[in-house]
Design a protein around this motif. Structure first.
Motif, short mmCIF file in Angstrom:
data_model
loop_
_atom_site.label_atom_id
_atom_site.label_comp_id
_atom_site.label_asym_id
_atom_site.label_seq_id
_atom_site.Cartn_x
_atom_site.Cartn_y
_atom_site.Cartn_z
N ARG A 58 2.99 -19.67 5.18
CA ARG A 58 4.10 -18.79 4.80
C ARG A 58 5.37 -19.59 4.51
O ARG A 58 6.05 -19.36 3.51
N MET A 59 5.68 -20.55 5.36
CA MET A 59 6.92 -21.32 5.18
C MET A 59 6.89 -22.19 3.93
O MET A 59 7.89 -22.31 3.22
N LEU A 60 5.73 -22.80 3.66
CA LEU A 60 5.63 -23.71 2.52
C LEU A 60 5.15 -23.03 1.25
O LEU A 60 5.01 -23.68 0.22
N GLY A 61 4.89 -21.73 1.33
CA GLY A 61 4.45 -21.00 0.15
C GLY A 61 3.08 -21.43 -0.34
O GLY A 61 2.85 -21.52 -1.55
N LEU A 62 2.14 -21.65 0.59
CA LEU A 62 0.80 -22.12 0.24
C LEU A 62 -0.18 -20.95 0.25
O LEU A 62 -0.04 -20.02 1.05
N HIS A 63 -1.18 -21.04 -0.62
CA HIS A 63 -2.23 -20.02 -0.67
C HIS A 63 -3.58 -20.71 -0.54
O HIS A 63 -3.96 -21.51 -1.38
N ASP A 64 -4.27 -20.40 0.55
CA ASP A 64 -5.60 -20.95 0.83
C ASP A 64 -5.61 -22.47 0.68
O ASP A 64 -6.33 -23.03 -0.16
N PRO A 65 -4.81 -23.18 1.49
CA PRO A 65 -4.71 -24.63 1.31
C PRO A 65 -5.84 -25.43 1.95
O PRO A 65 -6.02 -26.60 1.61
N VAL A 98 -6.64 -34.65 2.78
CA VAL A 98 -7.20 -33.32 2.52
C VAL A 98 -6.82 -32.41 3.68
O VAL A 98 -6.93 -32.80 4.85
N VAL A 99 -6.35 -31.22 3.37
CA VAL A 99 -5.92 -30.27 4.40
C VAL A 99 -7.14 -29.74 5.14
O VAL A 99 -8.04 -29.16 4.53
N ARG A 100 -7.17 -29.95 6.44
CA ARG A 100 -8.28 -29.47 7.27
C ARG A 100 -7.88 -28.27 8.13
O ARG A 100 -8.72 -27.44 8.45
N GLY A 124 -8.99 -27.38 2.70
CA GLY A 124 -9.99 -27.97 1.82
C GLY A 124 -9.41 -28.56 0.55
O GLY A 124 -10.12 -29.23 -0.19
N ARG A 125 -8.13 -28.33 0.30
CA ARG A 125 -7.48 -28.88 -0.89
C ARG A 125 -6.76 -30.17 -0.54
O ARG A 125 -6.35 -30.37 0.59
N SER A 126 -6.60 -31.03 -1.53
CA SER A 126 -5.90 -32.29 -1.30
C SER A 126 -4.40 -32.06 -1.26
O SER A 126 -3.90 -31.03 -1.75
N LEU A 127 -3.70 -33.03 -0.70
CA LEU A 127 -2.24 -32.90 -0.56
C LEU A 127 -1.57 -32.78 -1.92
O LEU A 127 -0.57 -32.06 -2.07
N GLY A 128 -2.10 -33.47 -2.93
CA GLY A 128 -1.49 -33.42 -4.26
C GLY A 128 -1.55 -32.06 -4.91
O GLY A 128 -0.83 -31.79 -5.87
#
Length: 554
Positions: free
Chosen positions: A250-257, A240-242, A259-263
């Motif tokens: 920005r580099m990985l194109g993530l939005h509010d990651p 889980v992303v802490r 608390g979300r799991s890696l999957g």
């Protein structure tokens, strides 16, 4: 003092204060309950005596007699006997009976018989029951006073007063206090145990780090994560992303990651898992970026805390490297030209030194007719654009050293001037280098052919080689070992052609940034090589536009 110790002391003080308050309240309520019980007992006994018919009749007779009864007559009288008997049976301090003038008709102290009572009695003779704590001749007591009504009715003819000694009222108080004290001590013991368990749990959760240190860690973390250009992602043991700083998102194109799991991270999850399992982490292509990923496990005191992912953006570096390769290629071509010109000058100088002036003149005349050094590119005259001519010439010299010939197809047609020179050189250079790598693995003759087409501002070109083709099932644009994506030939994965090893994936992404594309036109095989195509919008300035800018010819 450590924070956990302060919490322990504070909690114990708080629990002790609560227990003390509760104990005090409970003791006060217990005392009030004992007082109420003794008062109720005295009142019930007094009522019972006052309702006795014999008592009512005898007291009425004494009240009707205007004189004062003699003490000797009262000592052995029935009222005295009854009062003593009731006091003995109920453990009362006293049972006193008086007439309507407050004269004692029955009293534990026989010496006081026939005398007026020491406490007020007027309210009782007015017909009211009185319950109170008073101090009399026998000391302080909880007493109840009840009027005695004559059987014939009318005004009260006397009173019955029953009292219990203070000591007897609070006989149960020590046991009550002991019970409350034991309960308080038990509560304190439970509080100490709970606090110790909480302290142990707290230190396990925080790995022994105190709150002051946690504050410093958070401040340092914020300063480091926001102050560096690298992306940082922290995963706990459950993937889980802490932690995820803005650069990584920005580099990985993530939005509010967080608390979300890696999957749930999409394509980025696959890259992180691949690198964590030992896959290539350098030159990884994700979207329009070329990234470097490094995944490292984190442990403290033998306890696994998760993984830290470091992400670096190498897109600009790779693009700069590709452009540098282009410059290096052009510089190599210029060196070759300079070397060739130097050889010609040496020949002319040698002829003059040998006093063969006529031969020298003939040699120089021949060189003047031939012009500058020709590029070893067959059909290069079909490309009228200066930049493409120079670039192809430089590449031809480089490929010639590897035993590969470069030629321009007959159907080439370029109208206009190249504007996106850097992107064109990077993509064309990658495709030509890949084609040359494929060609050197095939039997002679080894060659690479290119064709160029323009339509308005769009440039389209193809690159074909004489290699063995691309086997079926091989994705030439997918990252492979070492981060490369060079196409496979004769069942083997192509080796790294460039130092950074991003190959075809980078060429495709570079073209897509401009709205174009790079694709595999023909896989080849059975003696035919692979053919790649590229389309670059807004890469050419049309010839008509150039003329209009220069103005009409006079």
């Amino acid at each position: 003092m450590r924070f956990t110790t302060r919490v322990l002391v504070l909690q114990l003080v708080l629990v002790a204060a609560v227990v003390a308050v509760c104990t005090t309240v409970f003791v006060v309520l217990g005392v009030q309950q004992l007082r109420a019980e003794s008062e109720a007992s005295a009142l019930n006994i007094a009522r019972t005596v006052a309702e006795d018919p014999d008592v009512r009749a005898l007291v009425a007779e004494f009240s009707a007699d205007p004189g004062t009864p003699a003490a000797a007559e009262l000592r052995d009288g029935p009222l005295q006997e009854l009062a003593v008997d009731v006091a003995v049976r109920t453990d009362a301090l006293f049972v006193v009976i008086t007439d309507d003038h407050g004269i004692r008709l029955a009293h534990p102290n026989q010496e006081l018989l026939g005398q007026e009572v020491s406490t007020p009695y007027a309210e009782v003779l007015a017909g009211n029951e009185v319950v109170d704590w008073e101090r009399g001749t026998l000391g302080e007591s909880a007493r109840a006073k009840v009027p005695i009504w004559p059987e014939s009715g009318g005004e009260p003819v006397g009173e019955v007063s029953v009292g219990f000694e203070r000591a007897s009222v609070f006989d149960d108080l020590p046991a009550l206090i002991v019970a409350v004290g034991l309960a308080a001590l038990g509560a304190l013991a439970l509080a100490v145990l709970a606090t110790l368990l909480m302290r142990r749990r707290w230190e396990r959760l925080t790995l022994g780090v105190q709150p002051e240190e946690l504050v410093a860690l958070v401040q340092n973390q914020a300063a480091v994560l926001d102050g560096v250009g690298d992306g940082v992602i922290a995963l706990d043991p459950g993937d889980v992303v802490r932690v995820c700083n803005a650069a990584a998102a920005r580099m990985l194109g993530l939005h509010d990651p967080v608390g979300r799991s890696l999957g749930d991270l999409g394509d980025a999850a696959g890259l992180i898992r691949s690198v964590r399992e030992g896959g290539p982490g350098d030159g990884v292509v994700l979207g329009d970026r070329v990234l470097y990923l490094d995944v490292r496990p984190v442990a403290r005191e033998g306890r696994a805390l998760g993984d830290v992912v470091v992400v670096r953006d190498r897109t600009d570096l790779v693009a700069l490297s590709e452009r540098l390769d282009t410059v290096r290629t052009m510089a190599g071509a210029l060196r070759a030209q300079r070397h060739e010109f130097a050889n010609r000058l040496h020949v002319a100088t040698g002829l003059i030194d040998a006093e063969r002036v006529g031969d020298a003149r003939a040699f120089l005349a021949e060189q003047g007719e031939r012009g500058s050094v020709d590029f070893p590119v067959e059909g290069v005259e079909r490309v009228g654009e200066p930049f493409l001519q120079a670039f192809l010439g430089a590449k031809a010299i480089e490929l010639g050293e590897r035993g590969v010939a470069l030629r321009v197809d007959d159907d080439t047609l370029v109208l206009g001037t190249i504007e996106a020179a850097e992107d064109v050189a990077a993509i064309l250079g990658n495709l030509v280098d890949n084609a040359a790598t494929a060609a050197v693995r095939a039997p002679e003759p080894r060659g690479v052919s290119v064709a160029f087409f323009t339509e308005a501002t769009e440039l389209v070109f193809t690159v074909a080689d004489s290699g063995g083709g691309v086997p079926d099932g091989v994705d030439v644009f997918a990252p492979r070992a070492g981060g490369t994506a060079e196409h496979a030939l004769e069942g083997e994965t192509a080796g790294r052609v460039h130092g950074l090893g991003i190959g075809l994936p980078f060429s495709r992404e570079l073209a897509r940034r401009r709205g174009g594309e790079v694709w595999l036109i023909d896989r080849g095989g059975e003696g035919a090589g692979a053919v790649f195509g590229a389309r670059l919008p807004d890469a050419v300035r049309p010839a008509s536009e150039k003329i209009s800018k220069e103005g009409p010819t006079p």
